[in-house]
Design a protein around this motif. Structure first.
Motif, PDB file in Angstrom:
ATOM      1  N   GLN A  53       5.905  -9.853  -2.312  1.00 15.57           N
ATOM      2  CA  GLN A  53       7.000 -10.742  -2.721  1.00 15.57           C
ATOM      3  C   GLN A  53       8.355 -10.123  -2.370  1.00 15.57           C
ATOM      4  OE1 GLN A  53       6.181 -13.849  -3.800  1.00 15.57           O
ATOM      5  NE2 GLN A  53       8.358 -14.257  -3.437  1.00 15.57           N
ATOM      6  N   LEU A  54       8.450  -8.811  -2.549  1.00 10.67           N
ATOM      7  CA  LEU A  54       9.698  -8.108  -2.204  1.00 10.67           C
ATOM      8  C   LEU A  54      10.010  -8.322  -0.716  1.00 10.67           C
ATOM      9  CD1 LEU A  54      11.835  -5.892  -3.202  1.00 10.67           C
ATOM     10  CD2 LEU A  54      10.334  -4.246  -2.058  1.00 10.67           C
ATOM     11  N   MET A  55       8.984  -8.241   0.129  1.00  6.87           N
ATOM     12  CA  MET A  55       9.203  -8.448   1.568  1.00  6.87           C
ATOM     13  C   MET A  55       9.542  -9.906   1.877  1.00  6.87           C
ATOM     14  SD  MET A  55       6.647  -5.850   3.605  1.00  6.87           S
ATOM     15  CE  MET A  55       7.495  -6.114   5.165  1.00  6.87           C
ATOM     16  N   ARG A  56       8.925 -10.825   1.118  1.00  5.94           N
ATOM     17  CA  ARG A  56       9.237 -12.248   1.332  1.00  5.94           C
ATOM     18  C   ARG A  56      10.685 -12.553   0.934  1.00  5.94           C
ATOM     19  NH1 ARG A  56       4.031 -13.604  -1.560  1.00  5.94           N
ATOM     20  NH2 ARG A  56       2.685 -13.153   0.209  1.00  5.94           N
ATOM     21  N   ASP A  57      11.098 -11.934  -0.160  1.00  9.64           N
ATOM     22  CA  ASP A  57      12.429 -12.239  -0.696  1.00  9.64           C
ATOM     23  C   ASP A  57      13.549 -11.561   0.092  1.00  9.64           C
ATOM     24  OD1 ASP A  57      11.191 -13.652  -2.674  1.00  9.64           O
ATOM     25  OD2 ASP A  57      11.399 -12.105  -4.221  1.00  9.64           O
ATOM     26  N   ASN A  58      13.231 -10.470   0.800  1.00  7.50           N
ATOM     27  CA  ASN A  58      14.283  -9.666   1.454  1.00  7.50           C
ATOM     28  C   ASN A  58      13.882  -9.345   2.876  1.00  7.50           C
ATOM     29  OD1 ASN A  58      15.979  -8.725  -1.062  1.00  7.50           O
ATOM     30  ND2 ASN A  58      13.833  -8.437  -1.591  1.00  7.50           N
ATOM     31  N   ASP A  59      14.540  -9.987   3.827  1.00  7.30           N
ATOM     32  CA  ASP A  59      14.103  -9.699   5.192  1.00  7.30           C
ATOM     33  C   ASP A  59      14.643  -8.372   5.710  1.00  7.30           C
ATOM     34  OD1 ASP A  59      16.664 -10.428   5.710  1.00  7.30           O
ATOM     35  OD2 ASP A  59      16.162 -12.262   6.829  1.00  7.30           O
ATOM     36  N   ARG A  60      15.345  -7.621   4.853  1.00  2.00           N
ATOM     37  CA  ARG A  60      15.736  -6.272   5.281  1.00  2.00           C
ATOM     38  C   ARG A  60      14.710  -5.227   4.825  1.00  2.00           C
ATOM     39  NH1 ARG A  60      18.414  -4.092   0.924  1.00  2.00           N
ATOM     40  NH2 ARG A  60      18.298  -5.599  -0.765  1.00  2.00           N
ATOM     41  N   VAL A  61      13.633  -5.653   4.155  1.00  2.00           N
ATOM     42  CA  VAL A  61      12.601  -4.697   3.740  1.00  2.00           C
ATOM     43  C   VAL A  61      11.459  -4.684   4.764  1.00  2.00           C
ATOM     44  CG1 VAL A  61      10.945  -4.068   1.937  1.00  2.00           C
ATOM     45  CG2 VAL A  61      13.185  -4.990   1.300  1.00  2.00           C
ATOM     46  N   TRP A  62      11.157  -3.490   5.254  1.00  2.00           N
ATOM     47  CA  TRP A  62      10.083  -3.261   6.232  1.00  2.00           C
ATOM     48  C   TRP A  62       8.984  -2.426   5.566  1.00  2.00           C
ATOM     49  CZ3 TRP A  62      11.124  -2.535  12.064  1.00  2.00           C
ATOM     50  CH2 TRP A  62      12.249  -3.268  12.469  1.00  2.00           C
ATOM     51  N   ALA A  63       7.809  -2.419   6.187  1.00  2.48           N
ATOM     52  CA  ALA A  63       6.711  -1.603   5.643  1.00  2.48           C
ATOM     53  C   ALA A  63       6.064  -0.771   6.740  1.00  2.48           C
ATOM     54  CB  ALA A  63       5.655  -2.501   5.024  1.00  2.48           C
ATOM     55  N   LYS A  64       5.724   0.460   6.397  1.00  4.60           N
ATOM     56  CA  LYS A  64       4.859   1.245   7.278  1.00  4.60           C
ATOM     57  C   LYS A  64       3.429   0.982   6.851  1.00  4.60           C
ATOM     58  CE  LYS A  64       8.123   4.982   7.882  1.00  4.60           C
ATOM     59  NZ  LYS A  64       8.504   6.265   7.275  1.00  4.60           N
ATOM     60  N   VAL A  65       2.651   0.418   7.760  1.00  5.65           N
ATOM     61  CA  VAL A  65       1.257   0.116   7.438  1.00  5.65           C
ATOM     62  C   VAL A  65       0.411   1.333   7.830  1.00  5.65           C
ATOM     63  CG1 VAL A  65       1.416  -2.389   7.414  1.00  5.65           C
ATOM     64  CG2 VAL A  65       1.127  -1.232   9.596  1.00  5.65           C
ATOM     65  N   SER A  66       0.718   2.418   7.154  1.00  2.74           N
ATOM     66  CA  SER A  66       0.175   3.734   7.498  1.00  2.74           C
ATOM     67  C   SER A  66      -0.586   4.318   6.320  1.00  2.74           C
ATOM     68  CB  SER A  66       1.345   4.656   7.861  1.00  2.74           C
ATOM     69  OG  SER A  66       2.374   4.526   6.898  1.00  2.74           O
ATOM     70  N   CYS A  67      -1.240   5.434   6.589  1.00  2.00           N
ATOM     71  CA  CYS A  67      -1.826   6.264   5.545  1.00  2.00           C
ATOM     72  C   CYS A  67      -3.137   5.772   4.946  1.00  2.00           C
ATOM     73  CB  CYS A  67      -0.829   6.486   4.424  1.00  2.00           C
ATOM     74  SG  CYS A  67      -0.384   8.199   4.297  1.00  2.00           S
ATOM     75  N   PRO A  68      -4.023   5.135   5.725  1.00  2.00           N
ATOM     76  CA  PRO A  68      -5.306   4.762   5.129  1.00  2.00           C
ATOM     77  C   PRO A  68      -6.053   5.988   4.605  1.00  2.00           C
ATOM     78  CG  PRO A  68      -5.430   4.641   7.522  1.00  2.00           C
ATOM     79  CD  PRO A  68      -3.975   4.841   7.164  1.00  2.00           C
ATOM     80  N   GLU A  69      -5.786   7.152   5.221  1.00  3.02           N
ATOM     81  CA  GLU A  69      -6.508   8.363   4.790  1.00  3.02           C
ATOM     82  C   GLU A  69      -6.149   8.758   3.358  1.00  3.02           C
ATOM     83  OE1 GLU A  69      -3.814   8.303   6.597  1.00  3.02           O
ATOM     84  OE2 GLU A  69      -2.668  10.163   6.486  1.00  3.02           O
ATOM     85  N   ARG A  70      -4.933   8.423   2.937  1.00  7.03           N
ATOM     86  CA  ARG A  70      -4.490   8.771   1.594  1.00  7.03           C
ATOM     87  C   ARG A  70      -4.879   7.682   0.591  1.00  7.03           C
ATOM     88  NH1 ARG A  70      -1.003  12.910   1.177  1.00  7.03           N
ATOM     89  NH2 ARG A  70      -0.147  13.040   3.246  1.00  7.03           N
ATOM     90  N   LEU A  71      -5.010   6.454   1.090  1.00  2.00           N
ATOM     91  CA  LEU A  71      -5.220   5.314   0.192  1.00  2.00           C
ATOM     92  C   LEU A  71      -6.696   4.959   0.022  1.00  2.00           C
ATOM     93  CD1 LEU A  71      -2.368   3.016   1.615  1.00  2.00           C
ATOM     94  CD2 LEU A  71      -2.267   4.470  -0.426  1.00  2.00           C
ATOM     95  N   THR A  72      -7.540   5.349   0.967  1.00  6.76           N
ATOM     96  CA  THR A  72      -8.931   4.906   0.936  1.00  6.76           C
ATOM     97  C   THR A  72      -9.692   5.449  -0.282  1.00  6.76           C
ATOM     98  OG1 THR A  72     -10.991   4.766   2.178  1.00  6.76           O
ATOM     99  CG2 THR A  72      -9.809   6.835   2.363  1.00  6.76           C
ATOM    100  N   ARG A  73     -10.702   4.672  -0.682  1.00  8.84           N
ATOM    101  CA  ARG A  73     -11.596   5.121  -1.748  1.00  8.84           C
ATOM    102  C   ARG A  73     -12.939   5.547  -1.163  1.00  8.84           C
ATOM    103  NH1 ARG A  73      -7.609   5.508  -3.578  1.00  8.84           N
ATOM    104  NH2 ARG A  73      -6.711   4.872  -5.548  1.00  8.84           N
TER     105      ARG A  73
END
Ligand code: 0GY
Length: 290
Positions: free
Chosen positions: A198-218
Motif C-alpha cells: 500500500q505504501l508503494m501504491r500511495d507513493n510513487d517515490r517509494v522503490w523496493a529492492k526485491v533482494s535477499c531471499p537468502e535472509r528471508l527464506t524459511r
C-alpha cells in the motif's frame, strides 16, 4: 578478528543458469575492509570476514553483471573510506550508498558525489545499530537534497507502521531494502506486507529492492517461498524495483548462499525479458547513473 560464529561468503559460487542481460546492475552489495587498511567501526555490532573490492569485482564479472551499487554496511559505521576506495577503483562501473551523520559538510558530500555516491542509508534494524533520533535523519535528509541524492531505508517489517509518518516527511525518492523484510511464514496477505504494498501504491517515490531471499527464506537453500513476494512487487511496480546479490551476505546464520543460485531466482521473480530489462538495467541506471 572476525566473529567466531560469522560465516564467510561462498568461496566458489556456481555459474548461474540464467544469463543476465548485458549491462545488468547488481544494485545491492557491500565491501568490507580489508580491516588492516579500512578498520571496522568501534561501535559495530559484528565483525565480518573481509570482503574487499577486488573480490566484489571478480564476482560481478563471474556472474555476468556490468555494474555495482555498493551500500555502506553498519560494520563500517559512518566511515565510508572502504566504500569510496571501491567506487574510485570501479570508475563509472559503480555507484554508492553512504551512511553519514549530520555534521558532514557540503564539501565532504560533494567529494562523495564526485566519487559516485548517490544516496544515504538510514538503518533502523535494531540488531545492527543503536537507534538514531528522527531529527538526526531529517537533518541528513535536508543536507543531501541539493545533491539530488535519494534515501535508502533498511527496517524490519513489524516496524514499518510506526515509521510511516517519518517516511512521509522525506520528499526524495525512498528505496526500501529487501522489500521491507517480510516475514515469509505469514504469507502474502499478512497486514505487514499489505502495508508495504500500500505504501508503494500511495507513493510513487517509494522503490523496493526485491533482494535477499537468502535472509528471508524459511527453507534454505531453496528460495521458492520468497519468490511470490518479490514477483508481486515486480509485476505491480515494474519501474520501481531493483535487484542485488547482497554479497557478501553478512550475518547469515542458516547457510552460506551460493551467489549463482541467487541469480537463478531472477527469472522467477521477473519472468519476461521486458521485466528483467527494467529490473536489472533501466531502473538502476535511471536512479544511479542519470
Ligand atoms: C545485516 C547487515 C547489514 C546490512 C545488510 O543486507 C544488508 O544490506 O546485510 C549491515 O548494514 O550491517 O546483517 O543485514
Amino acid at each position: 578478528m572476525m566473529d567466531p560464529d560469522y560465516r564467510p561468503f561462498h568461496p566458489n559460487p556456481s555459474k548461474p543458469e540464467y544469463k543476465v542481460p548485458a549491462g545488468a546492475v547488481d544494485a545491492h552489495c557491500h565491501v568490507f575492509g580489508p580491516a588492516e587498511k579500512f578498520p571496522y567501526h568501534p561501535k559495530r555490532k559484528y565483525t565480518p570476514c573481509d570482503a574487499p573490492k577486488e573480490k566484489l569485482f571478480e564476482l560481478r564479472d563471474y556472474l555476468g553483471f556490468s555494474r555495482n551499487v555498493i551500500v555502506q554496511a553498519s560494520c563500517h559505521g559512518t566511515d565510508n573510506a572502504a566504500l569510496i576506495d571501491a567506487l574510485e577503483a570501479a570508475g563509472d562501473l559503480a555507484r554508492g550508498v553512504a551512511v553519514v551523520d549530520p555534521s558532514i559538510t557540503t564539501g565532504e558530500l560533494q567529494a562523495m558525489d564526485r566519487a559516485g555516491v548517490r544516496a544515504v542509508r538510514f538503518n533502523f534494524v535494531k540488531r545492527l545499530v543503536d537507534s538514531t533520533p528522527k531529527e538526526v535523519f531529517l537533518a541528513v535528509a535536508e543536507k543531501i537534497k541539493a545533491l539530488g541524492w535519494h534515501i535508502d531505508v533498511y527496517f524490519e517489517a513489524q516496524d514499518l507502521e510506526s515509521l510511516i509518518p517519518f517516511l512521509n516527511e522525506l520528499d526524495t525518492t525512498i528505496v526500501v531494502d529487501h522489500m521491507g523484510t517480510p516475514n515469509i511464514a505469514n504469507g502474502l496477505n499478512h497486514p505487514d506486507f499489505q502495508r508495504f504494498q500500500q505504501l508503494m501504491r500511495d507513493n510513487d517515490r517509494v522503490w523496493a529492492k526485491v533482494s535477499c531471499p537468502e535472509r528471508l527464506t524459511r527453507q534454505p537453500p531453496d528460495y521458492s517461498d520468497v519468490v511470490p513476494f518479490a514477483r508481486v512487487l515486480v509485476e505491480e511496480f515494474p519501474d520501481r524495483v531493483l535487484w542485488g546479490t547482497d554479497w557478501p551476505h553478512p550475518n547469515m546464520k542458516t547457510h552460506v548462499p551460493d551467489d549463482g543460485k541467487l541469480v537463478d531466482v531472477i527469472p522467477q521473480i521477473a519472468p519476461t525479458a521486458e521485466l528483467q530489462q527494467k529490473l536489472l538495467i533501466d531502473n538502476p541506471m535511471r536512479l544511479f547513473w542519470s
